[in-house]
Motif scaffolding. Structure first.
Motif, PDB file in Angstrom:
ATOM      1  N   LEU A   5     108.118  25.303  35.881  1.00  0.00           N
ATOM      2  CA  LEU A   5     108.334  25.133  36.994  1.00  0.00           C
ATOM      3  C   LEU A   5     110.138  26.135  37.628  1.00  0.00           C
ATOM      4  N   VAL A   6     110.773  25.716  36.732  1.00  0.00           N
ATOM      5  CA  VAL A   6     112.058  26.378  36.566  1.00  0.00           C
ATOM      6  C   VAL A   6     112.228  27.109  36.010  1.00  0.00           C
ATOM      7  N   ASP A   7     112.775  28.054  35.970  1.00  0.00           N
ATOM      8  CA  ASP A   7     113.540  29.213  35.162  1.00  0.00           C
ATOM      9  C   ASP A   7     114.222  29.784  34.259  1.00  0.00           C
ATOM     10  N   VAL A   8     115.409  28.382  34.773  1.00  0.00           N
ATOM     11  CA  VAL A   8     116.374  28.304  33.880  1.00  0.00           C
ATOM     12  C   VAL A   8     117.638  27.463  34.214  1.00  0.00           C
ATOM     13  N   LEU A   9     117.810  26.780  33.169  1.00  0.00           N
ATOM     14  CA  LEU A   9     119.319  26.172  33.406  1.00  0.00           C
ATOM     15  C   LEU A   9     120.493  25.944  33.007  1.00  0.00           C
ATOM     16  N   ILE A  10     121.734  26.172  34.164  1.00  0.00           N
ATOM     17  CA  ILE A  10     122.977  26.283  33.810  1.00  0.00           C
ATOM     18  C   ILE A  10     123.695  25.260  33.930  1.00  0.00           C
ATOM     19  N   PRO A  11     123.878  24.093  32.905  1.00  0.00           N
ATOM     20  CA  PRO A  11     124.857  23.248  32.985  1.00  0.00           C
ATOM     21  C   PRO A  11     126.309  24.275  32.586  1.00  0.00           C
ATOM     22  N   ARG A  12     126.863  22.994  33.454  1.00  0.00           N
ATOM     23  CA  ARG A  12     128.796  23.169  33.760  1.00  0.00           C
ATOM     24  C   ARG A  12     128.997  21.844  33.684  1.00  0.00           C
ATOM     25  N   GLY A  13     129.909  21.772  32.818  1.00  0.00           N
ATOM     26  CA  GLY A  13     130.793  20.017  32.648  1.00  0.00           C
ATOM     27  C   GLY A  13     131.341  20.593  31.430  1.00  0.00           C
ATOM     28  N   GLY A  14     131.538  18.842  30.807  1.00  0.00           N
ATOM     29  CA  GLY A  14     132.098  18.673  29.362  1.00  0.00           C
ATOM     30  C   GLY A  14     131.329  19.200  28.348  1.00  0.00           C
ATOM     31  N   ALA A  15     131.656  18.614  27.168  1.00  0.00           N
ATOM     32  CA  ALA A  15     130.726  19.337  25.992  1.00  0.00           C
ATOM     33  C   ALA A  15     129.175  18.435  25.636  1.00  0.00           C
ATOM     34  N   GLU A  16     130.216  16.869  26.002  1.00  0.00           N
ATOM     35  CA  GLU A  16     128.825  16.827  26.184  1.00  0.00           C
ATOM     36  C   GLU A  16     127.902  16.777  26.729  1.00  0.00           C
ATOM     37  N   LEU A  17     127.599  16.567  27.795  1.00  0.00           N
ATOM     38  CA  LEU A  17     126.849  17.392  29.263  1.00  0.00           C
ATOM     39  C   LEU A  17     126.231  18.433  28.350  1.00  0.00           C
ATOM     40  N   ILE A  18     127.052  19.479  28.288  1.00  0.00           N
ATOM     41  CA  ILE A  18     126.046  20.837  27.968  1.00  0.00           C
ATOM     42  C   ILE A  18     125.557  20.743  26.802  1.00  0.00           C
ATOM     43  N   ARG A  19     125.673  19.834  25.371  1.00  0.00           N
ATOM     44  CA  ARG A  19     125.341  19.394  24.140  1.00  0.00           C
ATOM     45  C   ARG A  19     123.976  19.217  24.454  1.00  0.00           C
ATOM     46  N   HIS A  20     124.071  18.187  25.140  1.00  0.00           N
ATOM     47  CA  HIS A  20     122.763  16.925  26.047  1.00  0.00           C
ATOM     48  C   HIS A  20     121.804  18.089  26.349  1.00  0.00           C
ATOM     49  N   VAL A  21     121.994  18.913  27.023  1.00  0.00           N
ATOM     50  CA  VAL A  21     121.108  20.046  27.719  1.00  0.00           C
ATOM     51  C   VAL A  21     121.000  20.505  26.952  1.00  0.00           C
ATOM     52  N   VAL A  22     121.555  21.336  26.239  1.00  0.00           N
ATOM     53  CA  VAL A  22     120.894  22.676  24.636  1.00  0.00           C
ATOM     54  C   VAL A  22     119.903  21.865  24.304  1.00  0.00           C
ATOM     55  N   GLU A  23     120.487  21.300  23.662  1.00  0.00           N
ATOM     56  CA  GLU A  23     119.858  20.167  22.441  1.00  0.00           C
ATOM     57  C   GLU A  23     118.454  19.701  23.267  1.00  0.00           C
ATOM     58  N   GLY A  24     118.690  19.426  24.431  1.00  0.00           N
ATOM     59  CA  GLY A  24     117.030  18.457  25.340  1.00  0.00           C
ATOM     60  C   GLY A  24     116.133  19.052  25.213  1.00  0.00           C
ATOM     61  N   SER A  25     116.906  20.783  26.707  1.00  0.00           N
ATOM     62  CA  SER A  25     116.275  20.885  26.851  1.00  0.00           C
ATOM     63  C   SER A  25     114.645  21.853  26.277  1.00  0.00           C
ATOM     64  N   THR A  26     113.704  21.516  27.586  1.00  0.00           N
ATOM     65  CA  THR A  26     112.441  22.887  26.875  1.00  0.00           C
ATOM     66  C   THR A  26     112.552  23.531  28.119  1.00  0.00           C
ATOM     67  N   VAL A  27     113.057  23.754  29.199  1.00  0.00           N
ATOM     68  CA  VAL A  27     113.384  24.829  30.112  1.00  0.00           C
ATOM     69  C   VAL A  27     115.067  25.517  29.000  1.00  0.00           C
ATOM     70  N   PRO A  28     114.714  27.365  29.866  1.00  0.00           N
ATOM     71  CA  PRO A  28     115.209  28.205  28.628  1.00  0.00           C
ATOM     72  C   PRO A  28     116.855  27.996  29.407  1.00  0.00           C
ATOM     73  N   VAL A  29     118.252  28.179  28.363  1.00  0.00           N
ATOM     74  CA  VAL A  29     119.585  27.364  28.901  1.00  0.00           C
ATOM     75  C   VAL A  29     120.182  28.694  28.815  1.00  0.00           C
ATOM     76  N   ILE A  30     121.249  28.985  30.193  1.00  0.00           N
ATOM     77  CA  ILE A  30     122.814  29.140  29.926  1.00  0.00           C
ATOM     78  C   ILE A  30     123.460  28.765  29.358  1.00  0.00           C
ATOM     79  N   GLU A  31     124.258  28.568  28.287  1.00  0.00           N
ATOM     80  CA  GLU A  31     125.326  27.624  28.324  1.00  0.00           C
ATOM     81  C   GLU A  31     126.702  27.975  28.169  1.00  0.00           C
ATOM     82  N   THR A  32     127.609  27.271  28.956  1.00  0.00           N
ATOM     83  CA  THR A  32     128.371  27.232  29.587  1.00  0.00           C
ATOM     84  C   THR A  32     128.967  26.861  28.192  1.00  0.00           C
TER      85      THR A  32
END
Length: 421
Positions: A197-224
């Motif tokens: 349903l969602v094609d890509v996720l982009i997290p913006r924020g601190g290291a903890e948020l980015i790591r949480h999204v990158v490691e836990g997402s089943t949606v493809p992630v572009i890492e900032t």
């Protein structure tokens, strides 16, 4: 907001994305202009909502850096509107032919840019990101699902309400811009698991948020990424230039990811550079975390220097703090950066073309700057319009992400009754 509600919002965004994918540039630019005008005309209600968030953040003991990111005033809202107008003036990436040819068998092959579809953006503080993200995703033909932090929920809700009204006023679907309430972390998890349903996720924020999204997402992630940005002052550097660049990179806006966090000074330049830089940093209110050589120079100048620890070399202060070390060579500076860099932005101040070439060739970062402040690593400064984020990964997008980075491609193959033998 439960899982089904998040998935329903994603479905509505997907339906809006179908319309946006074929919208003309004129229609999208009209929407961006309407969005910009609406931000300005309704900024009083946005500021009122923001004041509620800022009061809550102060009461919660939020630090100065995060309060700065959270706060909006008339100038910042005007800046958000100007960013949308700048995006409207940029070329439309959708439909751009990346490459094309006629194959030996007569088939015509074109690789063209197309929108992702539904882009999810998870971000902290900084409600200006709400308008930036909405504008860039719209121009690139994408619908967006925004999930800001709870600290900015009133600001984000007000901004999104204004933007959605502007969309409908020009005939585009309001669901091209959606907001998930920033009240429960469950919403983030549901968004991360909305694969299909969602094609890509982009997290913006601190290291903890980015790591949480990158490691836990089943949606493809572009890492900032976070920005432990370095400035290396070479042996041949002009002292006045080094002073101006370091002060700008550290103090112009210390709470952002492209602010400098570490200064490295070549030993051959230290006796000339430190007596100029340390008083200038002290006058600007910067706390220096220095190695033994820097501490000794500070003592001679009667300037307090905090002894640097291992944590200082690896940290992102986002405040008026700067780690400073003297290094014996360009090679030592490169080794230090290689160990501690987050791959965001690294700068050299030098009068040597050879040193500049070595630095730019050997530093592995999204942006490498020569005789310029790290604060220039920014989509607007690069002429991309308001950026969606600064990617520190190496796949698809790296550095400030503008419109082309919010598209994928597809191949259009045209034949005349061709069949494969």
């Amino acid at each position: 907001m439960g899982e089904q509600a998040v998935r329903d919002a994603a479905v509505r965004a997907g339906e809006a994305a179908v319309e946006l994918a074929v919208a003309s540039r004129a229609a999208k630019d009209a929407a961006l202009s309407a969005m910009a005008d609406a931000l300005v005309s309704r900024r009083a209600e946005i500021i009122a909502a923001n004041e509620t968030d800022v009061r809550g953040a102060r009461a919660a003991g939020t630090g100065a850096a995060m309060l700065d990111r959270l706060s909006l005033d008339a100038d910042r809202i005007d800046g958000m509107a100007a960013g949308l107008r700048q995006v409207a003036g940029l070329p439309d990436p959708v439909g751009e032919v990346v490459r094309g040819s006629t194959l030996p068998n007569g088939l015509e092959l074109r690789q063209v840019r197309v929108p992702f579809g539904v882009v999810g953006i998870i971000y902290e503080g900084r409600p200006n990101v709400t308008a930036d993200a909405a504008g860039l995703t719209l121009k690139s033909g994408n619908a967006v699902l925004l999930r800001g932090s709870s600290s900015a929920r009133h600001s984000n809700a007000a901004i999104v309400a204004v933007l959605r009204d502007a969309l409908t006023s020009v005939g585009l679907p309001a669901d091209a811009i959606g907001l998930l309430p920033g009240e429960s972390r469950d919403e983030v998890t549901h968004l991360m698991h909305a694969r299909g349903l969602v094609d890509v996720l982009i997290p913006r924020g601190g290291a903890e948020l980015i790591r949480h999204v990158v490691e836990g997402s089943t949606v493809p992630v572009i890492e900032t990424g976070v920005g432990n940005c370095h400035i290396y002052v070479d042996a041949s550097a002009d002292v006045a230039m080094a002073r101006d660049i370091v002060l700008n990179a550290k103090t112009q806006r210390p709470s952002v990811c492209n602010a400098a966090e570490t200064l490295l000074v070549h030993a051959a330049a230290a006796d000339a550079v430190l007596p100029v830089l340390l008083p200038a940093l002290d006058a600007a209110g910067v706390t220096v975390h220095g190695d033994e050589t820097v501490a000794a120079q500070g003592k001679a100048l009667d300037i307090a220097v905090t002894p640097a620890t291992e944590e200082d070399w690896g940290g992102e202060y986002l405040s008026l703090d700067l780690a400073v070390a003297v290094v014996p060579s360009l090679g030592a500076a490169l080794a230090h950066i290689r160990r501690w860099s987050t791959g965001h932005s690294e700068a050299i101040v030098t009068g040597s073309q050879a040193a500049a070439r070595t630095f730019t060739a050997r530093v592995d970062a999204a942006a490498v700057l020569v005789n310029a402040s790290t604060r220039f690593t920014d989509g607007s400064e690069f002429g991309f319009g308001a950026e969606i984020g600064i990617s520190t990964q190496k796949l698809h997008a790296r550095g400030p992400m503008g419109l082309p980075e919010l598209t994928s491609t597809k191949y259009v193959v045209t034949g005349d009754g061709h069949v494969r033998g």
